[in-house]
Design a protein around this motif. Structure first.
Motif, PDB file in Angstrom:
ATOM      1  N   ALA A 159       0.851  -1.187   0.000  1.00 30.91           N
ATOM      2  CA  ALA A 159       0.000   0.000   0.000  1.00 30.91           C
ATOM      3  C   ALA A 159       0.888   1.239   0.000  1.00 30.91           C
ATOM      4  CB  ALA A 159      -0.927   0.012   1.206  1.00 30.91           C
ATOM      5  N   TYR A 160       0.374   2.289  -0.601  1.00 26.25           N
ATOM      6  CA  TYR A 160       1.056   3.589  -0.571  1.00 26.25           C
ATOM      7  C   TYR A 160       0.577   4.318   0.684  1.00 26.25           C
ATOM      8  CZ  TYR A 160       2.418   2.426  -5.288  1.00 26.25           C
ATOM      9  OH  TYR A 160       2.975   1.789  -6.365  1.00 26.25           O
ATOM     10  N   GLN A 161       1.527   4.791   1.482  1.00 28.63           N
ATOM     11  CA  GLN A 161       1.184   5.309   2.799  1.00 28.63           C
ATOM     12  C   GLN A 161       1.949   6.600   3.087  1.00 28.63           C
ATOM     13  OE1 GLN A 161       1.527   1.974   5.721  1.00 28.63           O
ATOM     14  NE2 GLN A 161       1.890   0.718   3.901  1.00 28.63           N
ATOM     15  N   SER A 162       1.239   7.541   3.699  1.00 27.41           N
ATOM     16  CA  SER A 162       1.837   8.811   4.109  1.00 27.41           C
ATOM     17  C   SER A 162       1.143   9.287   5.378  1.00 27.41           C
ATOM     18  CB  SER A 162       1.693   9.876   3.012  1.00 27.41           C
ATOM     19  OG  SER A 162       2.422   9.535   1.855  1.00 27.41           O
ATOM     20  N   ILE A 163       1.632  10.405   5.913  1.00 27.10           N
ATOM     21  CA  ILE A 163       1.043  11.028   7.094  1.00 27.10           C
ATOM     22  C   ILE A 163       0.877  12.512   6.834  1.00 27.10           C
ATOM     23  CG2 ILE A 163       1.382  11.590   9.535  1.00 27.10           C
ATOM     24  CD1 ILE A 163       2.955   8.991   9.800  1.00 27.10           C
ATOM     25  N   LEU A 164      -0.310  13.028   7.105  1.00 18.56           N
ATOM     26  CA  LEU A 164      -0.551  14.466   7.050  1.00 18.56           C
ATOM     27  C   LEU A 164      -0.339  15.045   8.447  1.00 18.56           C
ATOM     28  CD1 LEU A 164      -3.694  14.992   4.777  1.00 18.56           C
ATOM     29  CD2 LEU A 164      -1.304  15.452   4.233  1.00 18.56           C
ATOM     30  N   ASN A 165       0.530  16.048   8.540  1.00 17.56           N
ATOM     31  CA  ASN A 165       0.780  16.734   9.813  1.00 17.56           C
ATOM     32  C   ASN A 165      -0.023  18.022   9.864  1.00 17.56           C
ATOM     33  OD1 ASN A 165       2.792  14.920  10.903  1.00 17.56           O
ATOM     34  ND2 ASN A 165       4.175  15.693   9.323  1.00 17.56           N
ATOM     35  N   ILE A 166      -0.829  18.183  10.891  1.00 16.32           N
ATOM     36  CA  ILE A 166      -1.634  19.386  11.095  1.00 16.32           C
ATOM     37  C   ILE A 166      -1.094  20.082  12.347  1.00 16.32           C
ATOM     38  CG2 ILE A 166      -3.945  20.281  11.507  1.00 16.32           C
ATOM     39  CD1 ILE A 166      -5.008  17.796  10.054  1.00 16.32           C
ATOM     40  N   GLN A 167      -0.508  21.252  12.143  1.00 15.55           N
ATOM     41  CA  GLN A 167       0.141  21.975  13.235  1.00 15.55           C
ATOM     42  C   GLN A 167      -0.311  23.424  13.238  1.00 15.55           C
ATOM     43  OE1 GLN A 167       3.845  20.422  11.367  1.00 15.55           O
ATOM     44  NE2 GLN A 167       4.584  20.239  13.488  1.00 15.55           N
ATOM     45  N   ASP A 168      -0.148  24.086  14.405  1.00 16.17           N
ATOM     46  CA  ASP A 168      -0.454  25.505  14.479  1.00 16.17           C
ATOM     47  C   ASP A 168       0.849  26.299  14.422  1.00 16.17           C
ATOM     48  OD1 ASP A 168       0.590  24.955  16.942  1.00 16.17           O
ATOM     49  OD2 ASP A 168      -1.085  25.766  18.092  1.00 16.17           O
ATOM     50  N   ALA A 169       0.714  27.616  14.259  1.00 15.00           N
ATOM     51  CA  ALA A 169       1.893  28.469  14.091  1.00 15.00           C
ATOM     52  C   ALA A 169       2.773  28.475  15.322  1.00 15.00           C
ATOM     53  CB  ALA A 169       1.452  29.891  13.736  1.00 15.00           C
ATOM     54  N   GLU A 170       2.196  28.294  16.510  1.00 11.95           N
ATOM     55  CA  GLU A 170       2.977  28.295  17.750  1.00 11.95           C
ATOM     56  C   GLU A 170       3.627  26.948  18.017  1.00 11.95           C
ATOM     57  OE1 GLU A 170      -0.229  29.209  17.588  1.00 11.95           O
ATOM     58  OE2 GLU A 170       0.060  31.391  17.570  1.00 11.95           O
ATOM     59  N   ASP A 171       3.306  25.943  17.196  1.00 12.39           N
ATOM     60  CA  ASP A 171       3.838  24.587  17.341  1.00 12.39           C
ATOM     61  C   ASP A 171       3.420  23.945  18.660  1.00 12.39           C
ATOM     62  OD1 ASP A 171       5.029  22.369  16.371  1.00 12.39           O
ATOM     63  OD2 ASP A 171       7.103  23.038  16.650  1.00 12.39           O
ATOM     64  N   THR A 172       2.257  24.343  19.175  1.00 16.85           N
ATOM     65  CA  THR A 172       1.727  23.694  20.372  1.00 16.85           C
ATOM     66  C   THR A 172       0.816  22.522  20.021  1.00 16.85           C
ATOM     67  OG1 THR A 172      -0.180  25.186  20.447  1.00 16.85           O
ATOM     68  CG2 THR A 172       1.813  25.856  21.649  1.00 16.85           C
ATOM     69  N   LEU A 173       0.492  22.369  18.732  1.00 20.45           N
ATOM     70  CA  LEU A 173      -0.453  21.359  18.273  1.00 20.45           C
ATOM     71  C   LEU A 173       0.197  20.510  17.190  1.00 20.45           C
ATOM     72  CD1 LEU A 173      -3.572  20.433  18.189  1.00 20.45           C
ATOM     73  CD2 LEU A 173      -3.710  21.954  16.210  1.00 20.45           C
ATOM     74  N   HIS A 174       0.002  19.202  17.244  1.00 12.47           N
ATOM     75  CA  HIS A 174       0.534  18.316  16.204  1.00 12.47           C
ATOM     76  C   HIS A 174      -0.385  17.100  16.084  1.00 12.47           C
ATOM     77  CE1 HIS A 174       4.165  15.973  14.351  1.00 12.47           C
ATOM     78  NE2 HIS A 174       3.160  16.146  13.515  1.00 12.47           N
TER      79      HIS A 174
END
Length: 456
Positions: free
Chosen positions: A184-199
């Motif tokens: 399978a083709y596999q990846s990860i989407l990273n969703i972060q905020d500008a302050e880098d407090t969220l991942h």
């Protein structure tokens, strides 16, 4: 909790939910889990911070559906799973805070190698996203998603960002499967905020039907071949239109086809088999076979093969082609709907659908005065049609589309007709096809036996 590299205070992390009460100081029922398993109370939520990779006990009022101050949801739980067939999936990112805005950035990273027993990592998933175009109508178009540059947007309090993702299956990297678990083709989407407090990480997975297995035990057709059956990416039934835009004029000196005032349009049906073989169809039937709950749809080229008790049968046909068996088209350099496909269709002088043959008119029934058929073509002609389909490469504005090449295809249609008149007639136009059923098997009646010479 999905905390980034910067640890935020507990008060900031839970400020968007009323189900966690942090106003009771020493009576706060939020605990840090120590190494020995004991709960250490969080008494100063504005100073103490949520740390990445640490475990906490949190008392909530009612069921907790809160994970972070930003909520991410997809059409399917568990991430963006396109499987073998899906072309697009939706995602929503909502800023749950009622007081502060957040700048959100989305990037893509490669997946690590999966554990033993899971499908092998064939490569990253090439993604596209839908966005407003630059034309005057501002129509939505598919755009390539750059894994590093990504997408950025500032969400106001309570605002939701709706995204539509598509998988670009034409851009899958070639891969040879090594084991028995598929790939399978596999990846990860990273969703972060500008302050880098969220991942927040969203898994992305897609599969392809075309499987290469040169290194399996036993080789092609070996003991593992059944589990890894070959499926061509284009397999299935394709339906579309041909627009004839030019035709040759034997009465004029010009030999090339000349533009017509009004294009002529007709339907075209193609079937691509599991192995990539392409057939031109005059008619096709889609019918349900088997029990109502455990049956499946199948394709039939002949109505005599239809299940007698099928509760659902649909028929498609094209009046431009005669009643005929499926015509196998030749591919110049490969399989499927690529490069050029060619085929030759012969309409015999005595075929009931021959335009020169009339069942009752004595001058066009190809019979003598005693109404016995002539041995050859006397009052009618054999018509030969040579057909060529040249497939286009994707246009610049279609490169990001998850549909083109997988469920859409277009190109140039050319046909040469011999026998309609003394001079050869050439027509030319464009065609566009859409895949309407991903069924690689087509039931066809056995070819009629060749007539035997009379016994002396």
């Amino acid at each position: 909790f999905p905390v980034g590299r910067v640890s935020p205070p507990f008060a900031d992390w839970f400020e968007a939910t009323e189900k966690v009460d942090l106003s009771r100081a020493y009576d706060n029922e939020v605990y840090r889990v120590a190494a020995d398993g004991r709960g250490m109370p969080i008494v100063a939520p504005h100073r103490e911070k949520v740390e990445k990779g640490k475990a906490y006990w949190v008392k909530v009022t009612g069921a907790l559906d809160y994970e972070a101050p930003v909520a991410v949801s997809t059409d399917w739980s568990g991430g963006l799973d396109f499987g073998l067939n899906l072309r697009e999936l939706g995602m929503s990112i909502q800023n749950l805070s009622s007081t502060r805005s957040r700048t959100i950035r989305i990037t893509q990273q490669d997946s690590e190698n999966p554990p033993e027993g899971a499908p092998e990592l064939a490569g990253p998933v090439p993604l596209a996203y839908m966005a407003a175009g630059t034309n005057e109508e501002s129509q939505l178009v598919w755009m390539d998603f750059h894994p590093v540059l990504g997408l950025t947007r500032t969400l106001e309090p309570g605002e939701t960002w709706h995204l539509q993702w598509g998988v670009q299956r034409l851009l899958f990297a070639a891969y040879d499967i090594q084991g028995a678990n598929g790939a399978a083709y596999q990846s990860i989407l990273n969703i972060q905020d500008a302050e880098d407090t969220l991942h927040i990480q969203v898994p992305v997975i897609a599969e392809r039907g075309e499987i290469h297995r040169p290194n399996l035990p036993g080789g092609e057709g070996g003991p593992l071949s059944e589990a890894l059956e070959f499926h061509h990416p284009n397999e299935g039934l394709w339906v579309g239109e041909v627009n004839i835009t030019s035709i040759s004029c034997p009465s004029y000196a010009a030999t090339n086809p000349l533009p017509v005032r009004t294009p002529g349009t007709f339907r075209m049906l193609l079937h691509v088999g599991t192995n990539g073989a392409v057939q031109l169809l005059q008619r096709v039937y889609l019918a349900w076979e088997g029990p109502e709950t455990n049956g499946q749809y199948r394709l039939y080229a002949d109505e005599t093969l239809l299940p007698p008790d099928s509760p659902d049968v649909k028929r498609l046909s094209s009046a431009v082609f005669p009643l005929m068996r499926p015509l196998l088209l030749n591919n110049t350099t490969g399989t499927g709907l690529t490069n050029q496909l060619t085929g030759r269709l012969v309409l015999a002088f005595d075929d009931p659908t021959n335009p020169f043959l009339h069942r009752y008119h004595p001058m066009f029934d190809n019979k003598d005065d005693a109404f016995k058929p002539f041995a050859g073509a006397v009052e009618s002609r054999t018509v030969e049609r040579s057909i060529a389909l040249d497939f286009f490469d994707p246009a610049a504005d279609e490169l990001g589309s998850p549909f083109y090449g997988m469920n859409d295809a277009c190109g140039t249609y050319r046909e040469t007709l011999d026998g309609l008149r003394n001079e050869r007639i050439q027509v030319q136009g464009v065609f566009k096809l859409q895949r309407v059923a991903q069924i690689g098997e087509l039931a066809v009646s056995p070819a009629p036996a060749a007539p035997q010479p009379p016994t002396p």
